[in-house]
Design an enzyme around this catalytic site. Sequence first.
Site, PDB file in Angstrom:
ATOM      1  N   GLU A 106       5.178  -0.310  14.736  1.00 36.75           N
ATOM      2  CA  GLU A 106       5.464   0.707  13.728  1.00 36.75           C
ATOM      3  C   GLU A 106       4.491   1.870  13.888  1.00 36.75           C
ATOM      4  OE1 GLU A 106       6.738   0.775   9.074  1.00 36.75           O
ATOM      5  OE2 GLU A 106       4.970  -0.403   9.578  1.00 36.75           O
TER       6      GLU A 106
ATOM      7  N   CYS B 221       9.049   3.323   5.513  1.00 33.75           N
ATOM      8  CA  CYS B 221       9.352   2.078   6.211  1.00 33.75           C
ATOM      9  C   CYS B 221      10.809   1.988   6.643  1.00 33.75           C
ATOM     10  CB  CYS B 221       8.972   0.877   5.352  1.00 33.75           C
ATOM     11  SG  CYS B 221       9.636   0.929   3.687  1.00 33.75           S
TER      12      CYS B 221
ATOM     13  N   GLU C 254       6.890  -6.419   0.995  1.00 36.52           N
ATOM     14  CA  GLU C 254       7.676  -5.392   1.681  1.00 36.52           C
ATOM     15  C   GLU C 254       6.731  -4.755   2.683  1.00 36.52           C
ATOM     16  OE1 GLU C 254       8.860  -2.583   3.279  1.00 36.52           O
ATOM     17  OE2 GLU C 254       8.780  -1.314   1.497  1.00 36.52           O
TER      18      GLU C 254
ATOM     19  N   LYS D  26      -3.016  -2.208  -8.302  1.00 36.38           N
ATOM     20  CA  LYS D  26      -3.998  -1.432  -7.538  1.00 36.38           C
ATOM     21  C   LYS D  26      -3.276  -0.464  -6.612  1.00 36.38           C
ATOM     22  CE  LYS D  26      -6.022  -2.068  -3.609  1.00 36.38           C
ATOM     23  NZ  LYS D  26      -6.141  -0.653  -3.118  1.00 36.38           N
TER      24      LYS D  26
END
Length: 473
Positions: A377, A283, A249, A176
């Site tokens: 983040e 990231c 991840e 997906k």
Amino acid sequence: MPHEILQNFIGGQFVAAHGEATLDVVDPRTEAVVATSPVSDGSDVDAAMAAAEAAFPAWKRTTPSGRQKALLALADALEAGSDRLVEAQHRNTGQPKALIASEEVAVGADQLRFFAGAARQATGLASGEFLEGLTSSVRREPIGVVAQVTPWNYPLMMALWKIGPALAAGNTIVLKPSDTTPESTLVLAELTRGVLPDGVFNVVLGDASTGALLTEHPTPGLVAITGSVRAGRAVATSGAEGLKRVHLELGGKAPVVVFPDVDLTATAEAVTQAAFFNAGQDCTAATRVIVHRDVHDAFVDALVTAAENTITGDVEDAFYGPLNNARHFAQVVAAVDGLPEHATVRTGGFRVGDTGFFYAPTIVADVRQDDPIVQDETFGPVLTVQAFDTDDEALELANGVRYALASSVWTTDHTTAERFARDLDFGCVWINTHIPLAAEMPHGGFKQSGYGKDLSAYSVDDYTRIKHVMSAH
């Protein structure tokens, strides 16, 4: 470009979803709706899982050389379809077309060729007699059907990182893509026709609810996701319920430790490129500069100059494009607008243009370790700066976040570089560079950056199971 009505890809065919809900796919450069995507329901996921399950026995029995041949053919198809892939992704991400062509299509084809070779390099213990009268050997086998969920920051690249090792190991896939960036994955699916057997690779479209249906489904033996910590926790929880293996991840907050012995101007230029590449939506992006106090002020000035020379906007020579969507844009704006009084925005901190989700390259100085801008983040073109006096302090600042994916140290001193390579608590440590990746080397972190490896032979291992076979003489 006509408005696209998107469909799932199941069993080698594009098919309409049964789910009645739909989503608008928006071009973040123009804020115009460019496609309508279905929100796949349980029956759609069931159909995709059934197709993958039916295709698994034959794909499992395909020899490693056969899987290699298929992956090499897919790499060739990727290159031949570069223009279509670039156009589809550009509509969804707004990334510069040259970046998509060079960093996702061309690099992605190279990574598939690596996995084609890795398909023929299974490793394990040598067989032998470890008990008298008995011979033992180890079989490395595919897991079966795997479910995969990919993010919006590099839609094509992340799909290739997922499918490459899974296919090399002999698994079949239900994937997906992100609901905001599905189109390049659908072009990829079309390119697999005639290359992969029907049902080996399937794509279902939808939002987080569809992703949950994938991870909760009883068929997959492994669920792999690249996404947020929140999404990773949900997958891990769901995987625990079904005793599935999970591969996570989940992002990062990469420190950049700078010593006084480097060329400050050249280092500042390299660091800002690593911070602002893809609008900071990476990231592994450089996000936290930790610089020796002796050169702090000079280095901040150099960072500001480099940032102000970095171009964004819907223009030909832009270094980076827009943030991906309205919600994420609002989050980045809020992170900078909500800075504490002691923090100083040295440059940037504003929207670029009146249309599209473009945000200026931003340097924030005078931050403290417990500030949200340091700990959380941001995933945007925002770089913070802190000063350190001793090596131990630099390490404490660098390691003092919940993420542990990537980091870098900049110095000409070999002993310092080796110490920081050892003591930085991150899955990757770059020395005098930041952000390059090689297909042969693992990508993955520690702590709340997740677990499991993308790229390298280690990622192929993650998509296998180990079986011990013992026979009596």
